[in-house]
Scaffold this motif. Structure first.
Motif, PDB file in Angstrom:
ATOM      1  N   UNK A 187      31.561  35.635 -32.761  1.00  0.00           N
ATOM      2  CA  UNK A 187      32.014  34.330 -33.232  1.00  0.00           C
ATOM      3  C   UNK A 187      33.348  34.482 -33.937  1.00  0.00           C
ATOM      4  N   UNK A 188      34.328  33.667 -33.550  1.00  0.00           N
ATOM      5  CA  UNK A 188      35.589  33.566 -34.264  1.00  0.00           C
ATOM      6  C   UNK A 188      35.568  32.278 -35.082  1.00  0.00           C
ATOM      7  N   UNK A 189      35.583  32.436 -36.383  1.00  0.00           N
ATOM      8  CA  UNK A 189      35.483  31.312 -37.307  1.00  0.00           C
ATOM      9  C   UNK A 189      36.886  30.842 -37.681  1.00  0.00           C
ATOM     10  N   UNK A 222      40.380  38.259 -40.567  1.00  0.00           N
ATOM     11  CA  UNK A 222      41.767  38.312 -40.103  1.00  0.00           C
ATOM     12  C   UNK A 222      42.548  37.348 -40.982  1.00  0.00           C
ATOM     13  N   UNK A 223      43.459  37.881 -41.779  1.00  0.00           N
ATOM     14  CA  UNK A 223      44.147  37.073 -42.796  1.00  0.00           C
ATOM     15  C   UNK A 223      45.180  36.138 -42.198  1.00  0.00           C
ATOM     16  N   UNK A 233      42.185  43.407 -32.285  1.00  0.00           N
ATOM     17  CA  UNK A 233      41.530  44.548 -32.912  1.00  0.00           C
ATOM     18  C   UNK A 233      40.153  44.149 -33.451  1.00  0.00           C
ATOM     19  N   UNK A 234      40.074  42.978 -34.045  1.00  0.00           N
ATOM     20  CA  UNK A 234      38.792  42.524 -34.598  1.00  0.00           C
ATOM     21  C   UNK A 234      37.765  42.312 -33.496  1.00  0.00           C
ATOM     22  N   UNK A 248      34.081  36.760 -37.094  1.00  0.00           N
ATOM     23  CA  UNK A 248      35.437  37.136 -37.500  1.00  0.00           C
ATOM     24  C   UNK A 248      36.051  35.925 -38.182  1.00  0.00           C
ATOM     25  N   UNK A 249      36.147  35.986 -39.490  1.00  0.00           N
ATOM     26  CA  UNK A 249      36.764  34.906 -40.252  1.00  0.00           C
ATOM     27  C   UNK A 249      38.273  34.996 -40.090  1.00  0.00           C
TER      28      UNK A 249
END
Length: 690
Positions: A187-189, A222-223, A233-234, A248-249
């Motif tokens: 999940x990409x948040x 991920x900032x 990479x994430x 992945x926030x």
């Protein structure tokens, strides 16, 4: 300039193309959500171009990865990606965003747009569906893969937003997903800190990462959501984490590139012509042009399509070798994915005779479930922590992270999560999920249940404790209005069977309805097996069960469902003793009866014979079939079921009196003339329990 630099420039232009198209699409339709697509464009680009296996020419390809846009309001993003990747979404379709009969509706619909796996929009549903997809993938992989052949080998990717994670259904499903160790779920948040009301600081300040760690998920941050290398990479790290689902926030800026970027005003409205021009200028596009895909971007995605076709061919070669070595397994996998039921699946279903022991219809259901799971291996499901009460256990192992081959689901006390997870399992393909709770608590699950119907998913809801007859738990548990809700919902079949044969028939209809969900409302209290009931006639929705009296046309017809049918049989006999010709119609499924032709409907309910309906639930809707509905217009009470039935008038004595009144009333009126010209008889004071 190096080839690497050229490629980076092309990919940056591709991401900016997505942003500009999103602004154009929403501006032209004057409706929609441009902000999230503009902020999420790098995430979508990375997933579609670096990780996902898919086939634009064959959207249902078994080997594809599944993609779910959980924040479905951002659907312009998905439609743009489908267009660029070569699915059947044209530029004209993008221009028809949110317009009548277009392939680009206001939120994604799985039955409308090629490449859309599930219908999203109600927040939290998509990520919950994805948990179900990941369950299906793990189960089918455990069932069909061999060490030398990974024929079920895909990931489920999700983009979701703050709203999805605030909705409770996502908590239920993600908690279950962590427990089950679904390592193929990533999940990409989209953490853009904005909801409709403004900054999330006003209402949503929890630490999402810690929350998902507590669920048992692998977490990363991920900032900078524009950093595609960090996103890649994430995702790579998440793929390496095989024993846990991953989130992945990713910090993004809503409306990236807009004058109003970072503000809630970019969320759910067009940017305005001046701002759209600003966006285009910012990203190096001509502000005088609209709906433009630069040539280099088109070529880039054309190459991606070629690569996708190559991967599909490689998979086809793998599957052909698998089929050669394991022909029976390959044949079975193909059958399941086609949606066809196995031959002879009805042969072992139980049949009942009046001499058989009377039990609750939930117990007859248990017998049918065990017969079905023996013959339909794709049938997989369980209960929301009510297995013993719902009678849903069957002869199979439990699906757990160390036993993915199991078919018995333990959903936990998560009704809403259960319904949404089942939708994902069905959407994956090759699965026929069922889930159970008390009928009253299908309303807890309703968001997912409604989407089962909308999405045309043939899932089965086994709902026990179906009326005030459940007794002592009282009105908090006694459904009086729920059947009305189910019957009013499009593309849904609601069954309330009277005995064992009708339970068997209800399951037969449910399993054959591959694009319609079914709800089986089952009793706690005993229902004796009735002479004349038929599993096959359930498919008619209603049928003449019996008739008693001196002969001739019925003076009154008693139409009933479930546990009240047996009472009506006794009422008909009592009426016959006083010279009244009485017919009993068992009506297990209104929806199926509505699909019969008028000739059959009039055979069951002939003109001239008044109908009194009897059901231990609400009366709304019965006016379609009955002149005088007898039912509940208040909540129930806490007591054993027999005192309750006496209080609310569900006794042979009282119902005989009411049926006599109906017959006499219409004799004076000259008879009931047709199915549609009906006069209501006020029975207030009886169905209110006074």
């Amino acid at each position: 300039m190096s080839n690497k630099r050229v490629k980076i420039d092309v990919e940056s232009k591709a991401i900016d193309t997505v942003r500009v198209l999103a602004a154009d699409i929403v501006q032209k339709s004057m409706s929609g959500h441009p902000g999230a697509p503009m902020g999420c464009a790098p995430m979508a680009h990375v997933l579609f171009t670096k990780f996902m296996n898919f086939s634009p020419s064959n959207p249902d390809w078994l080997g594809r990865d599944r993609f779910v846009l959980s924040n479905g309001h951002a659907c312009a993003l998905q439609y743009i990606m489908l267009h660029l990747c070569g699915y059947g979404v044209t530029m004209d379709d993008l221009k028809s965003f949110r317009q009548l009969d277009s392939l680009t509706p206001g939120h994604p619909e799985n039955f409308v747009t090629p490449g859309v796996e599930v219908s999203t929009g109600p927040l939290g549903q998509g990520i919950s569906n994805a948990v179900g997809m990941a369950i299906a993938e793990r189960h089918l992989a455990a069932t069909f893969n061999k060490p030398d052949f990974q024929v079920v080998d895909n990931y489920t990717y999700v983009i979701c937003g703050d709203g999805c994670l605030q909705e409770g259904v996502s908590s239920e499903a993600c908690s279950l997903g962590g427990h089950l160790g679904l390592g193929r779920l990533i999940v990409l948040y989209d953490d853009n800190s904005i909801t409709i009301d403004g900054d999330t600081a006003i209402s949503f300040t929890e630490d999402v990462v810690k929350r998902f760690e507590a669920y048992g998920w692998h977490t990363q941050v991920v900032a900078d959501g524009t950093n595609t290398a960090a996103i890649m990479e994430a995702v790579e790290n998440a793929k390496q984490e095989t024993g846990r689902p991953s989130i992945i926030k990713t910090k993004t800026i809503i409306g990236h590139g807009s004058k109003k970027q970072g503000l809630e005003t970019t969320h759910g409205a067009p940017l305005g012509a001046d701002d759209v021009a600003h966006v285009k200028t910012t990203f190096g596009f001509d502000p005088s042009e609209s709906f433009v895909v630069p040539e280099e971007v088109s070529k880039f995605y054309a190459g991606l399509q070629e690569e996708s076709a190559k991967k599909e061919k490689e998979y086809d070669v793998l599957f052909a070798a698998y089929e050669s070595k394991y022909p029976d397994l390959a044949k079975e996998l193909k059958r399941r994915m086609s949606g066809e039921l196995p031959e002879g699946w009805k042969d072992k279903l139980p049949k009942f005779v009046p001499e058989d022991k009377a039990q609750g219809t939930r117990k007859y259901s248990h017998m049918v479930i065990n017969a079905l799971t023996d013959t339909i291996p794709e049938l997989m499901g369980g209960s929301a922590d009510l297995t013993g009460s719902n009678n849903t256990d069957f002869k199979s192992g439990v699906f757990q992270k160390d036993a993915y081959e199991g078919r018995q689901m333990r959903f936990g006390v998560r009704e809403h999560g259960m319904s949404s997870v089942m939708n994902g399992m069905f959407a994956y393909g090759g699965m026929r999920p069922f889930g159970a709770t008390f009928l009253n608590f299908i309303t807890y699950a309703w968001g997912g249940v409604r989407l089962s119907a909308l999405s045309k998913f043939g899932v089965v809801y086994v709902m026990t404790h179906d009326s005030i007859g459940l007794g002592e738990d009282g009105p908090t548990h006694q459904p009086v209005e729920v059947m009305e809700l189910l019957r009013s919902t499009p593309n849904m079949m609601a069954f309330r069977p009277a005995d064992g044969n009708e339970v068997t028939g209800s399951y037969m209809c449910a399993m054959e309805a591959g694009s319609t969900p079914s709800v089986l409302a089952l009793s706690r209290q005993n229902c004796r097996h009735l002479k004349g009931t038929s599993a096959e006639l359930v498919a008619k929705g209603a049928y003449n069960l019996c008739e008693h009296g001196p002969g001739g046309a019925p003076d009154v017809i008693l139409a009933a469902t479930g546990s009240e049918v047996q009472i009506c049989v006794d009422v008909a006999k009592a009426l016959a003793a006083s010279g009244t010709q009485a017919r009993v119609v068992s009506m297990p499924c209104w929806e199926l009866f509505e699909h019969q032709d008028e000739a059959y409907q009039l055979q069951v309910f002939p003109a001239g014979s008044p109908v009194m309906s009897v059901e231990a639930g609400g009366i709304q809707g019965w006016e379609r079939w009955a002149h005088a509905p007898f039912g509940m217009t208040r909540f129930g009470a806490s007591a054993p079921f027999k005192p309750l039935y006496e209080k609310f008038g569900y006794t042979v004595e009282n119902l005989t009196k009411q049926a006599t009144k109906v017959a006499e009333f219409y004799k004076v009126k000259g008879g009931a003339q047709s199915l549609v010209q009906r006069v209501d008889l006020n029975l207030a004071g009886y169905h209110n329990g006074h």
